[in-house]
Design an enzyme around this catalytic site. Structure first.
Site, short mmCIF file in Angstrom:
data_model
loop_
_atom_site.label_atom_id
_atom_site.label_comp_id
_atom_site.label_asym_id
_atom_site.label_seq_id
_atom_site.Cartn_x
_atom_site.Cartn_y
_atom_site.Cartn_z
CE1 TYR A 146 -9.11 3.03 7.76
CE2 TYR A 146 -9.45 5.18 8.48
CZ TYR A 146 -8.07 4.32 8.55
OH TYR A 146 -7.21 4.53 8.19
CG LEU A 164 1.57 -0.08 7.98
CD1 LEU A 164 2.54 -0.97 8.78
CD2 LEU A 164 1.87 1.88 7.32
CG ASN A 183 -5.49 -14.28 12.09
OD1 ASN A 183 -5.50 -14.47 12.40
ND2 ASN A 183 -6.09 -13.87 11.27
NE ARG A 242 -5.77 8.51 1.03
CZ ARG A 242 -5.16 7.27 2.28
NH1 ARG A 242 -5.54 7.79 3.51
NH2 ARG A 242 -4.54 6.39 1.25
CG ASP A 293 -7.85 -11.59 3.04
OD1 ASP A 293 -7.28 -10.76 4.02
OD2 ASP A 293 -8.90 -11.98 2.61
N GLY A 347 0.98 -1.49 -0.76
CA GLY A 347 0.29 -0.12 -0.04
C GLY A 347 0.79 1.41 -0.02
CG PHE A 348 0.35 6.12 0.48
CD1 PHE A 348 1.38 6.96 0.29
CD2 PHE A 348 -0.29 7.11 2.07
CE1 PHE A 348 1.99 8.01 0.18
CE2 PHE A 348 -0.06 7.41 2.34
CZ PHE A 348 1.47 8.86 1.63
N1 UDP Z 1 -12.50 16.87 0.14
C1 UDP Z 1 -12.59 17.80 -1.18
N2 UDP Z 1 -12.70 17.91 -2.43
C2 UDP Z 1 -12.68 15.99 -2.11
C3 UDP Z 1 -11.65 14.93 -1.69
C4 UDP Z 1 -12.33 15.48 -0.32
O1 UDP Z 1 -12.95 18.88 -0.58
O2 UDP Z 1 -12.22 16.18 -3.65
C5 UDP Z 1 -12.26 17.04 1.67
C6 UDP Z 1 -12.63 16.00 2.41
O3 UDP Z 1 -14.85 16.69 2.37
C7 UDP Z 1 -12.28 16.25 3.83
C8 UDP Z 1 -11.23 16.66 3.28
O4 UDP Z 1 -10.92 17.11 1.61
O5 UDP Z 1 -13.22 17.23 4.96
C9 UDP Z 1 -10.02 15.51 3.57
O6 UDP Z 1 -10.50 14.40 3.48
P1 UDP Z 1 -9.68 12.90 2.50
O7 UDP Z 1 -11.05 12.00 2.29
O8 UDP Z 1 -8.12 13.69 1.69
O9 UDP Z 1 -9.44 11.97 4.74
P2 UDP Z 1 -10.51 12.75 5.33
O10 UDP Z 1 -9.04 13.18 6.38
O11 UDP Z 1 -11.93 13.09 5.71
O12 UDP Z 1 -10.54 11.37 6.03
#
Ligand code: UDP
Length: 335
Positions: A152, A80, A106, A193, A63, A16-17
């Protein structure tokens, strides 16, 4: 453990990242062998292509919710493994709950069997939509247990609970890292994200999709800094949770501006609906990490964005840009 030299280390979610950055760092620190276990549900073995050449890296497709066996001694297990973006875990709700619960246990079983240190990647999401600001480790959080993010948040809260229980019950040497928003190369462009979304949009000349009014805040930590904190935590004897993140807080509108500046141009802002239960503010109090680990972030957002843009430039083709689609978070080519 004083350092990673000569150690055998298992990284759950190693493709992953953050997992792939960690494998790279461990190999650079002289680990004897790094074993990555990943089912590739959100990971990608191409993330490990550079370091695979070094040797000493064993890449296994597995998995971790299924029983796992690792032959030989293991000094440290890092967990992670989990979908980590709100879009990923909304699309993989059961998988997210299972990897955070069964998968974490696990991993703990493996650490117990081998007498290894167990490092759990927890998250700022355990604080939910926080009522205390900035967030300190003694804050217990404000989480909707049945909301869209709960798969999550609650899996990670359970992950902390079972990690603490294995420490108390079986004496496993455990570490708990509460990771705040982290960014950098090797994120998936389409994971939804805000960092890959805005960076992809800037590179394709599309508008920035700001959710809500953009006044919600986040604090962004560069991957290299985060990994350094994680390794320091593994090498410490700190069993209580430790926040790892960058305390520089900004609104999402300010973040869009920072991406525009780093790229040297970019689109306009388009406002889209705020997802349910989106936390309004988030900033780590990192006093504990500073005091107990001697750690704090070193890479400024400006520097980190330059490196991130350089990485994504290689995977985004502006000509192949699809037209922006209403209702879509981000679109683009996979790395
Ligand atoms: N967000 C946004 N535009 C996007 C993606 C995310 O404005 O295209 C906002 C989202 O609503 C949040 C913040 O950016 O308030 C961070 O979102 P992300 O999904 O990166 O992670 P989070 O901190 O919410 O887990």
């Amino acid at each position: 453990m004083n350092d990673m030299k000569g150690k055998r280390v298992v990284v759950l979610g190693g493709a992953g990242f953050l997992g792939s950055h960690l494998c790279e760092r461990l190999l650079r620190d002289g680990a004897a062998e790094v074993i990555s276990l990943d089912n590739l549900i959100t990971g990608d073995e191409r993330n490990l292509a550079d370091v695979a050449a070094v040797g000493r890296l064993l890449v296994v497709r597995h998995d971790i919710t299924e029983p796992m066996r690792v032959d030989g001694p293991v000094d440290c297990v890092f967990n992670l493994a989990s979908p980590a973006s709100p879009i990923d875990y909304a699309q993989l709700p059961i998988e997210t709950l299972r990897v955070g619960s069964l998968g974490t246990e696990n991993g703990l079983r493996l650490a117990r069997e081998k007498g290894a240190v167990f490092v759990q990647a927890s998250t700022s999401e355990i604080y939910g939509d926080p009522l205390v600001h900035p967030q300190r480790e003694d804050y217990w959080g404000h989480v909707n247990p049945i909301g869209p993010r709960s798969v999550y948040d609650e899996a990670k809260r359970y992950g902390e609970a079972i990690t603490a229980a294995y420490a108390r019950t079986y004496g496993v040497r455990t570490r708990l890292a509460r990771i705040f928003n982290t960014y950098g190369p090797k994120m998936r462009l389409e994971d939804g994200r805000v960092v890959p979304a805005f960076v992809g949009q800037a590179l394709r000349g599309e508008d920035f999709t700001v959710f809500g009014d953009g006044t919600q805040t986040r604090s962004f930590c560069y991957a290299r800094d985060l990994i350094d904190g994680l390794v320091r935590l593994a090498l410490s004897d700190v069993t209580e949770p430790v926040n790892l993140g960058n305390p520089r807080e900004m609104t999402i509108l300010e973040f869009a501006e920072a991406v525009r500046k780093a790229h040297g141009g970019g689109g306009r802002i388009v406002f889209m609906p705020l997802p349910k239960d989106d936390p309004k503010q988030r900033r780590p109090d990192i006093t504990r990490a500073r005091t107990l680990l001697g750690w704090e972030p070193k890479v400024s957002l400006e520097e980190g964005l330059v490196e991130t843009l350089a990485y994504f430039r290689k995977v985004v083709s502006p000509r192949a840009a699809p037209h922006p689609q209403p209702g879509k978070t981000s679109v683009g080519a996979s790395p």
